[in-house]
Design a protein around this motif. Structure first.
Motif, short mmCIF file in Angstrom:
data_model
loop_
_atom_site.label_atom_id
_atom_site.label_comp_id
_atom_site.label_asym_id
_atom_site.label_seq_id
_atom_site.Cartn_x
_atom_site.Cartn_y
_atom_site.Cartn_z
N ASN A 140 0.81 -1.22 0.00
CA ASN A 140 0.00 0.00 0.00
C ASN A 140 0.84 1.27 0.00
OD1 ASN A 140 -2.48 -1.37 0.04
ND2 ASN A 140 -2.35 -1.66 2.25
N VAL A 141 2.15 1.13 -0.23
CA VAL A 141 3.03 2.29 -0.32
C VAL A 141 3.46 2.48 -1.77
CG1 VAL A 141 5.19 3.34 0.47
CG2 VAL A 141 3.82 1.97 2.05
N LEU A 142 4.16 1.51 -2.32
CA LEU A 142 4.51 1.50 -3.74
C LEU A 142 3.72 0.36 -4.37
CD1 LEU A 142 8.35 2.22 -3.72
CD2 LEU A 142 6.43 3.80 -3.71
N HIS A 143 2.64 0.70 -5.02
CA HIS A 143 1.65 -0.28 -5.44
C HIS A 143 2.15 -1.15 -6.59
CE1 HIS A 143 -1.79 1.34 -3.04
NE2 HIS A 143 -0.98 2.39 -3.02
N TRP A 144 1.75 -2.42 -6.54
CA TRP A 144 2.12 -3.37 -7.59
C TRP A 144 1.49 -2.99 -8.93
CZ3 TRP A 144 5.29 -6.55 -9.61
CH2 TRP A 144 4.91 -7.55 -10.47
N GLU A 145 0.21 -2.64 -8.92
CA GLU A 145 -0.49 -2.23 -10.13
C GLU A 145 -0.76 -0.73 -10.08
OE1 GLU A 145 -0.83 -4.18 -12.55
OE2 GLU A 145 -1.19 -6.23 -11.89
N LYS A 146 -1.22 -0.19 -11.18
CA LYS A 146 -1.56 1.24 -11.27
C LYS A 146 -2.55 1.61 -10.18
CE LYS A 146 -3.42 4.66 -14.51
NZ LYS A 146 -3.96 4.87 -15.88
N TRP A 153 -1.11 10.41 -1.56
CA TRP A 153 0.13 10.66 -2.30
C TRP A 153 0.52 9.48 -3.19
CZ3 TRP A 153 3.72 7.05 -1.02
CH2 TRP A 153 3.66 6.49 0.26
N SER A 154 -0.12 8.32 -2.99
CA SER A 154 0.17 7.17 -3.85
C SER A 154 -0.58 7.24 -5.18
CB SER A 154 -0.22 5.87 -3.13
OG SER A 154 0.61 5.62 -2.03
N GLN A 163 0.56 6.53 -9.25
CA GLN A 163 1.61 5.56 -9.53
C GLN A 163 1.14 4.63 -10.65
OE1 GLN A 163 2.53 3.44 -5.92
NE2 GLN A 163 3.45 5.21 -4.92
N ARG A 164 2.01 4.38 -11.62
CA ARG A 164 1.63 3.47 -12.70
C ARG A 164 1.86 2.02 -12.31
NH1 ARG A 164 6.28 5.48 -16.87
NH2 ARG A 164 8.12 4.86 -15.68
N GLY A 165 2.45 1.81 -11.16
CA GLY A 165 2.64 0.47 -10.63
C GLY A 165 4.05 -0.05 -10.82
N VAL A 166 4.54 -0.73 -9.79
CA VAL A 166 5.88 -1.31 -9.84
C VAL A 166 5.97 -2.34 -10.97
CG1 VAL A 166 7.56 -2.69 -8.56
CG2 VAL A 166 6.26 -0.90 -7.38
N ARG A 167 4.88 -3.05 -11.19
CA ARG A 167 4.89 -4.06 -12.25
C ARG A 167 5.27 -3.45 -13.60
NH1 ARG A 167 0.09 -8.46 -13.29
NH2 ARG A 167 1.11 -9.62 -14.97
N THR A 168 4.70 -2.30 -13.93
CA THR A 168 5.00 -1.62 -15.19
C THR A 168 6.45 -1.15 -15.22
OG1 THR A 168 2.70 -0.92 -15.46
CG2 THR A 168 4.38 0.32 -16.67
#
Length: 362
Positions: free
Chosen positions: A249-255, A271-272, A275-280
């Motif tokens: 819930n901080v740096l999200h896996w998906e968008k 503030w999250s 984010q386009r997601g770590v996966r991308t």
């Protein structure tokens, strides 16, 4: 930011201090509600963790399979460095590379002792502290991750010079710095957690490192777009690895969108949003082969896997990728093992070994 104005505030550098405080509070909340813990050697570097109870002192044990030293930063950025640098030199190394690790926001090297002690028993490891404090003026003054990566390189060079006076680490300056005192990146692996993963990723974009490993990252933080991720990275795709969590819930896996924020229960963080997601981001770097790990299916790792994806129903996905947990230490177990309150457990040893390539010569 209010709900009506926060979309513009997300890109405002002056809000960075508040974002960093939120992450600091988030880690403290995890500690009080679950089982994050410190290695006993690092209690002088963790006020937040001490507030909620520290791990028991370690009993007399066998001589560790490494030589470990700590020291205060000696670079030109020493006044803003929070915490100490730590270096490990194994008694019987499995490869000749150097692993450089960057902690997350408001975190110190001791918070990752389970991961780093394991790595340090296999290869040379250097954990670099930096401006990790949530009170840092760096973000409020418009600092960027590219600037932080530059500072990290300066600290790396000075650390290797400092270690030249340590018996077990004296050869590092010749192994990992060239004739003009620049890092020999082909012999250096970079890794990091959360904010640290963004700094490591920037380095991996600009130079061809021996290996990149992200833990809960990289992704946009503090409203700062990672525009450099639109470029082709210098590090080859087959050298990119990560451990991520579906429930981060901080740096999200998906968008992460406003609709997702409005629907999330419990609430997420404004503030999250965006984010386009770590996966991308990992896919842009060339990492696309994913192995999902659950408490029922936790064998790791299949050949060809680049990303180990934790799919576990807990509130601690951001920390579960690599941080220490109190229950493991209190019950006499390994810091690599998460022991959940319901009796279930997750041993992260094999996945750590795999993504860091601890038994891989290069």
């Amino acid at each position: 930011c209010s709900r009506s104005t926060s979309k513009s505030c997300l890109c405002n550098p002056t809000m960075a201090f508040g974002f960093a405080v939120i992450i600091h509070s988030y880690l403290c909340t995890l500690l009080s509600s679950h089982e994050l813990a410190l290695d006993a050697d690092s209690l002088d570097e963790g006020t937040c963790f001490l507030q909620h109870g520290a791990a028991k002192s370690r009993s007399v044990a066998e001589t560790p399979p490494y030589s470990r030293v700590k020291w205060t930063d000696t670079s030109v950025y020493a006044q803003t460095t929070k915490g100490k640098h730590v270096a490990w030199a194994p008694s019987s190394p499995s490869n000749s590379d150097l692993l450089v690790f960057f902690p997350g926001t408001s975190s110190f090297c001791g918070y990752y002792s389970g991961l780093l002690d394991l790595a340090g028993s296999k290869m040379n490891v250097l954990c670099l502290s930096y401006d990790v404090s949530h009170k840092s003026k760096f973000w409020r003054r418009g600092g960027t991750f590219s600037q932080r990566a530059h500072r990290a390189q300066v600290r790396l060079v000075e650390a290797l010079k400092k270690l030249s006076y340590e018996e077990k680490h004296s050869s590092w300056i010749n192994e990992y710095l060239d004739d003009v005192q620049e890092p020999i990146w082909s012999k250096i692996r970079v890794a990091g957690h959360s904010q640290g993963s963004v700094i490591a990723a920037f380095i991996a974009y600009k130079v061809n490192v021996a290996r990149f490993t992200g833990f809960a990252g990289p992704s946009r933080q503090f409203g700062r777009q990672l525009n450099w991720m639109e470029q082709k990275p210098k590090t080859l795709p087959e050298k990119v690895f990560a451990i991520e969590a579906v429930n981060d819930n901080v740096l999200h896996w998906e968008k992460y969108t406003w609709a997702m924020y409005d629907a999330q229960d419990p609430p997420g963080y404004q503030w999250s949003v965006g984010q386009r997601g770590v996966r991308t981001n990992l896919a842009i770097m060339g990492a696309t082969r994913i192995q999902e790990v659950t408490l029922e299916e936790h064998n790791c790792c299949e050949n060809g896997t680049q990303i180990v994806l934790l799919n576990i129903k807990s509130k601690n996905g951001h920390a579960e990728t690599c941080m220490n947990f109190r229950h493991s230490k209190e019950k006499g177990g390994s810091a690599a093992v998460i022991q959940y309150r319901n009796g279930e457990r997750l041993d992260r040893t094999a996945m750590w070994m795999y993504v860091l390539g601890l038994d891989v010569a290069r």
